[in-house]
Write a protein that holds these residues in place. Structure first.
Motif, PDB file in Angstrom:
ATOM      1  N   SER A 173      -4.093   7.884   5.960  1.00  0.00           N
ATOM      2  CA  SER A 173      -3.490   9.224   5.941  1.00  0.00           C
ATOM      3  C   SER A 173      -3.467   9.818   7.336  1.00  0.00           C
ATOM      4  O   SER A 173      -2.489  10.460   7.745  1.00  0.00           O
ATOM      5  N   LEU A 174      -4.553   9.614   8.094  1.00  0.00           N
ATOM      6  CA  LEU A 174      -4.582  10.101   9.478  1.00  0.00           C
ATOM      7  C   LEU A 174      -3.541   9.378  10.328  1.00  0.00           C
ATOM      8  O   LEU A 174      -2.891   9.987  11.190  1.00  0.00           O
ATOM      9  N   ILE A 175      -3.375   8.082  10.105  1.00  0.00           N
ATOM     10  CA  ILE A 175      -2.377   7.320  10.861  1.00  0.00           C
ATOM     11  C   ILE A 175      -0.973   7.829  10.545  1.00  0.00           C
ATOM     12  O   ILE A 175      -0.153   8.036  11.453  1.00  0.00           O
ATOM     13  N   GLU A 176      -0.706   8.057   9.257  1.00  0.00           N
ATOM     14  CA  GLU A 176       0.629   8.487   8.835  1.00  0.00           C
ATOM     15  C   GLU A 176       0.881   9.964   9.086  1.00  0.00           C
ATOM     16  O   GLU A 176       2.033  10.415   9.109  1.00  0.00           O
ATOM     17  N   GLY A 177      -0.212  10.742   9.275  1.00  0.00           N
ATOM     18  CA  GLY A 177      -0.046  12.172   9.470  1.00  0.00           C
ATOM     19  C   GLY A 177       0.339  12.909   8.209  1.00  0.00           C
ATOM     20  O   GLY A 177       0.942  13.991   8.247  1.00  0.00           O
ATOM     21  N   ARG A 178       0.006  12.336   7.065  1.00  0.00           N
ATOM     22  CA  ARG A 178       0.298  12.976   5.775  1.00  0.00           C
ATOM     23  C   ARG A 178      -0.694  12.451   4.745  1.00  0.00           C
ATOM     24  O   ARG A 178      -1.321  11.425   4.936  1.00  0.00           O
ATOM     25  N   ARG A 179      -0.820  13.208   3.645  1.00  0.00           N
ATOM     26  CA  ARG A 179      -1.718  12.791   2.565  1.00  0.00           C
ATOM     27  C   ARG A 179      -1.027  11.719   1.736  1.00  0.00           C
ATOM     28  O   ARG A 179      -0.009  11.978   1.098  1.00  0.00           O
ATOM     29  N   LEU A 180      -1.575  10.535   1.768  1.00  0.00           N
ATOM     30  CA  LEU A 180      -1.015   9.455   0.963  1.00  0.00           C
ATOM     31  C   LEU A 180      -1.424   9.638  -0.497  1.00  0.00           C
ATOM     32  O   LEU A 180      -2.481  10.210  -0.790  1.00  0.00           O
ATOM     33  N   PRO A 181      -0.614   9.160  -1.414  1.00  0.00           N
ATOM     34  CA  PRO A 181      -0.970   9.285  -2.836  1.00  0.00           C
ATOM     35  C   PRO A 181      -2.169   8.408  -3.193  1.00  0.00           C
ATOM     36  O   PRO A 181      -2.330   7.307  -2.658  1.00  0.00           O
ATOM     37  N   TRP A 182      -3.010   8.902  -4.097  1.00  0.00           N
ATOM     38  CA  TRP A 182      -4.186   8.163  -4.539  1.00  0.00           C
ATOM     39  C   TRP A 182      -3.868   7.250  -5.715  1.00  0.00           C
ATOM     40  O   TRP A 182      -4.174   6.069  -5.699  1.00  0.00           O
ATOM     41  N   ARG A 183      -3.313   7.863  -6.750  1.00  0.00           N
ATOM     42  CA  ARG A 183      -3.142   7.134  -8.002  1.00  0.00           C
ATOM     43  C   ARG A 183      -1.907   6.237  -7.983  1.00  0.00           C
ATOM     44  O   ARG A 183      -0.946   6.487  -7.260  1.00  0.00           O
ATOM     45  N   LYS A 184      -1.963   5.210  -8.799  1.00  0.00           N
ATOM     46  CA  LYS A 184      -0.804   4.369  -8.982  1.00  0.00           C
ATOM     47  C   LYS A 184       0.242   5.140  -9.780  1.00  0.00           C
ATOM     48  O   LYS A 184      -0.101   5.947 -10.653  1.00  0.00           O
ATOM     49  N   PRO A 185       1.514   4.913  -9.508  1.00  0.00           N
ATOM     50  CA  PRO A 185       2.539   5.587 -10.308  1.00  0.00           C
ATOM     51  C   PRO A 185       2.469   5.128 -11.752  1.00  0.00           C
ATOM     52  O   PRO A 185       2.147   3.977 -12.045  1.00  0.00           O
ATOM     53  N   ALA A 186       2.745   6.050 -12.657  1.00  0.00           N
ATOM     54  CA  ALA A 186       2.709   5.720 -14.084  1.00  0.00           C
ATOM     55  C   ALA A 186       3.790   4.705 -14.407  1.00  0.00           C
ATOM     56  O   ALA A 186       4.920   4.800 -13.906  1.00  0.00           O
ATOM     57  N   PRO A 187       3.474   3.698 -15.219  1.00  0.00           N
ATOM     58  CA  PRO A 187       4.482   2.690 -15.561  1.00  0.00           C
ATOM     59  C   PRO A 187       5.612   3.305 -16.374  1.00  0.00           C
ATOM     60  O   PRO A 187       5.412   4.229 -17.168  1.00  0.00           O
ATOM     61  N   LEU A 188       6.811   2.801 -16.138  1.00  0.00           N
ATOM     62  CA  LEU A 188       7.966   3.301 -16.878  1.00  0.00           C
ATOM     63  C   LEU A 188       7.869   2.861 -18.336  1.00  0.00           C
ATOM     64  O   LEU A 188       7.546   1.714 -18.643  1.00  0.00           O
ATOM     65  N   ARG A 189       8.131   3.798 -19.233  1.00  0.00           N
ATOM     66  CA  ARG A 189       8.086   3.480 -20.650  1.00  0.00           C
ATOM     67  C   ARG A 189       9.491   3.186 -21.167  1.00  0.00           C
ATOM     68  O   ARG A 189      10.423   3.931 -20.914  1.00  0.00           O
ATOM     69  N   THR A 190       9.614   2.106 -21.852  1.00  0.00           N
ATOM     70  CA  THR A 190      10.912   1.744 -22.417  1.00  0.00           C
ATOM     71  C   THR A 190      10.903   1.953 -23.920  1.00  0.00           C
ATOM     72  O   THR A 190       9.871   1.810 -24.573  1.00  0.00           O
ATOM     73  N   ALA A 191      12.019   2.353 -24.403  1.00  0.00           N
ATOM     74  CA  ALA A 191      12.113   2.597 -25.853  1.00  0.00           C
ATOM     75  C   ALA A 191      11.952   1.308 -26.621  1.00  0.00           C
ATOM     76  O   ALA A 191      12.467   0.262 -26.232  1.00  0.00           O
TER      77      ALA A 191
ATOM     78  N   GLU B 275       0.839  -1.191   0.000  1.00  0.00           N
ATOM     79  CA  GLU B 275       0.000   0.000   0.000  1.00  0.00           C
ATOM     80  C   GLU B 275       0.878   1.246   0.000  1.00  0.00           C
ATOM     81  O   GLU B 275       2.081   1.181   0.263  1.00  0.00           O
ATOM     82  N   PRO B 276       0.285   2.433  -0.259  1.00  0.00           N
ATOM     83  CA  PRO B 276       1.068   3.674  -0.263  1.00  0.00           C
ATOM     84  C   PRO B 276       1.785   3.963   1.050  1.00  0.00           C
ATOM     85  O   PRO B 276       2.778   4.672   1.060  1.00  0.00           O
ATOM     86  N   ASP B 277       1.285   3.414   2.174  1.00  0.00           N
ATOM     87  CA  ASP B 277       1.974   3.650   3.449  1.00  0.00           C
ATOM     88  C   ASP B 277       2.990   2.558   3.758  1.00  0.00           C
ATOM     89  O   ASP B 277       3.559   2.516   4.842  1.00  0.00           O
ATOM     90  N   GLY B 278       3.213   1.651   2.788  1.00  0.00           N
ATOM     91  CA  GLY B 278       4.212   0.610   2.981  1.00  0.00           C
ATOM     92  C   GLY B 278       3.671  -0.689   3.531  1.00  0.00           C
ATOM     93  O   GLY B 278       4.418  -1.648   3.686  1.00  0.00           O
ATOM     94  N   ALA B 279       2.381  -0.762   3.855  1.00  0.00           N
ATOM     95  CA  ALA B 279       1.804  -1.986   4.410  1.00  0.00           C
ATOM     96  C   ALA B 279       1.824  -3.095   3.366  1.00  0.00           C
ATOM     97  O   ALA B 279       1.386  -2.890   2.235  1.00  0.00           O
ATOM     98  N   PRO B 280       2.367  -4.268   3.705  1.00  0.00           N
ATOM     99  CA  PRO B 280       2.425  -5.357   2.733  1.00  0.00           C
ATOM    100  C   PRO B 280       1.050  -5.966   2.506  1.00  0.00           C
ATOM    101  O   PRO B 280       0.188  -5.915   3.369  1.00  0.00           O
ATOM    102  N   ARG B 281       0.856  -6.579   1.334  1.00  0.00           N
ATOM    103  CA  ARG B 281      -0.389  -7.243   1.006  1.00  0.00           C
ATOM    104  C   ARG B 281      -0.103  -8.724   0.780  1.00  0.00           C
ATOM    105  O   ARG B 281       0.869  -9.074   0.118  1.00  0.00           O
TER     106      ARG B 281
END
Length: 448
Positions: free
Chosen positions: A426-444, A11-17
């Motif tokens: 976000s309340l637990i971490e005391g910061r706004r966690l990111p919502w969206r997934k990071p954009a995938p890296l594009r390879t040439a 998860e965005p706060d580092g919690a494993p799944r």
């Protein structure tokens, strides 16, 4: 070969799944609607007192029986076990970078925030059956035992089942003995034999019981009528009815029982996780055996109890003693079956959509309340309260769950965390966690 990965992205706060735990959580959170929808769409009082008030056609009876045997309390039980497993995962991870007192403080803050979310669910969304605040309290108790070995956690967690077994068996024996004495007294009276002190005491106790029961039945019937009138009246009467139910739950001390149940089952879940059972690390043979044995015990006990309930008489009931044992057994059967399916290609594919439901469980839980309590059944919306019986209610729950399962899978393709989970973490971490997934890296593209 298992087609479901053992672990998934954090998860965005580092919690494993862990995929199997997400599947179990997804199944449980969707399953809980089958237990809640009748209290949202019909009289909550009648659900616990006179189930025939919610419809008693042959279809309704079949729906109620299936719900009672396979669903009653099992979704809640599974969530409680998973909460215990989460306690072990989170505290172990945190302990790697902090001392025990720091872990304790962080875990308590986490669950106090969850408790606050539960209060919003109760007093703002007006759902008396909220489990979040109960789990928030129960987790604070269960955490005190978190560092014990797995087997000890399971043994300690069985305290409610043991208590229910002893007290229920005592009540069952007491009522049975009284009925035997009454039958013998009736034989004596027909034969003209004088009754002894025990006979007279049993007759007097029975008369007192009958008077008390008749009074209670009248009171409960009046409460059902009042609830139906209020919840199908105006927005104001509906809101008052919801508040009155909240007061009744607290006034009867039911909250203490719910916390006891949750804390005990969390300990069992923590123990099963430490033993590697919840998360699918045992063999397929182990889970097959677990499923067969657990269902054999749980389904048998619940089938007998359901049949006794459907007699609608004053005979002593088996589930006075075995209700908690049966709930745990059927839940373990569900867990075993899901772990068996997860080790097959077809089963893993069928279960894969539930990973998304598990990752968005809090949001789906609140969505169930918004859809049912605030859209389908209240007088200021679709006003379906009291119009659906047991069978149709279960069908509606299935349809809602299917839509929510689809929505969860669409959502997780684009977002890293669900809305309610985002607010909580976000309340637990005391910061706004990111919502969206990071954009995938594009390879040439390789040149030809």
């Amino acid at each position: 070969m298992n087609d479901v990965p053992m672990t998934t992205a954090a998860e965005p706060d580092g919690a494993p799944r862990i995929a199997v735990l997400d599947i179990l959580r997804g199944v449980a959170i969707l399953g809980i609607l089958f237990m809640n929808i009748n209290d949202m769409g019909q009289s909550l009082v009648a659900s616990f007192d006179d189930i025939r008030h919610l419809g008693w056609s042959s279809t309704d009876q079949a729906a109620w029986w299936l719900r009672e045997v396979f669903a009653d309390g099992t979704a809640r039980c599974m969530l409680e076990m998973l909460f215990g497993a989460g306690m072990v995962i989170l505290t172990t991870r945190a302990a790697e970078a902090a001392g025990h007192l720091q872990v304790l403080g962080r875990y308590y803050v986490r669950n106090l925030i969850l408790f606050g979310f539960g209060l919003i669910h109760i007093f703002i969304l007006l759902w008396p059956g909220d489990i979040l605040h109960t789990y928030g309290i129960a987790a604070l108790i269960a955490f005190l035992f978190a560092r014990l070995p797995g087997r000890w956690l399971v043994v300690i967690g069985l305290n409610l089942a043991a208590f229910t077994l002893v007290t229920g068996a005592s009540d069952f024996n007491r009522i049975t003995q009284r009925q035997v004495t009454l039958a013998q007294a009736a034989v004596k009276q027909r034969a003209g034999i004088a009754l002894d002190a025990a006979d007279r005491a049993a007759i007097a106790a029975q008369k007192t019981h009958e008077v008390s029961k008749a009074k209670r039945d009248r009171e409960m019937a009046a409460r059902v009528v009042a609830e139906d009138k209020a919840r199908s009246g105006t927005a104001l009467t509906w809101a008052r009815a919801q508040w009155n139910t909240i007061i009744v739950i607290e006034g009867y001390g039911l909250e203490a029982l719910f916390v006891w149940e949750a804390a005990s089952t969390m300990l069992i879940g923590a123990g099963l996780f430490k033993l590697g059972i919840l998360q699918g690390t045992r063999s397929r043979r182990f889970y097959l055996g677990m499923t067969v044995i657990a269902y054999a015990v749980g389904v048998t006990l619940r089938s007998v109890a359901a049949w006794q309930t459907m007699q609608f008489d004053d005979a002593p009931k088996l589930d006075w003693a075995t209700s908690e044992l049966a709930r745990l057994a059927v839940t373990l059967g569900h867990i075993g079956l899901i772990n068996v399916l997860a080790t097959t290609v077809v089963g893993a594919r069928l279960l894969r959509p539930f990973v998304a439901a598990g990752r968005t469980a809090l949001t789906l839980y609140i969505a169930q309340t918004l859809i049912c309590l605030w859209l389908l059944f209240p007088p200021f919306a679709l006003a379906l309260y009291g119009k659906l019986t047991w069978g149709p209610l279960m069908v509606v729950a299935f349809v809602i769950d299917a839509v929510l399962l689809w929505a969860a899978n669409v959502y997780v393709r684009h977002y890293a965390i669900a809305p309610v989970e985002w607010a909580w973490r976000s309340l637990i971490e005391g910061r706004r966690l990111p919502w969206r997934k990071p954009a995938p890296l594009r390879t040439a593209r390789a040149s030809r």
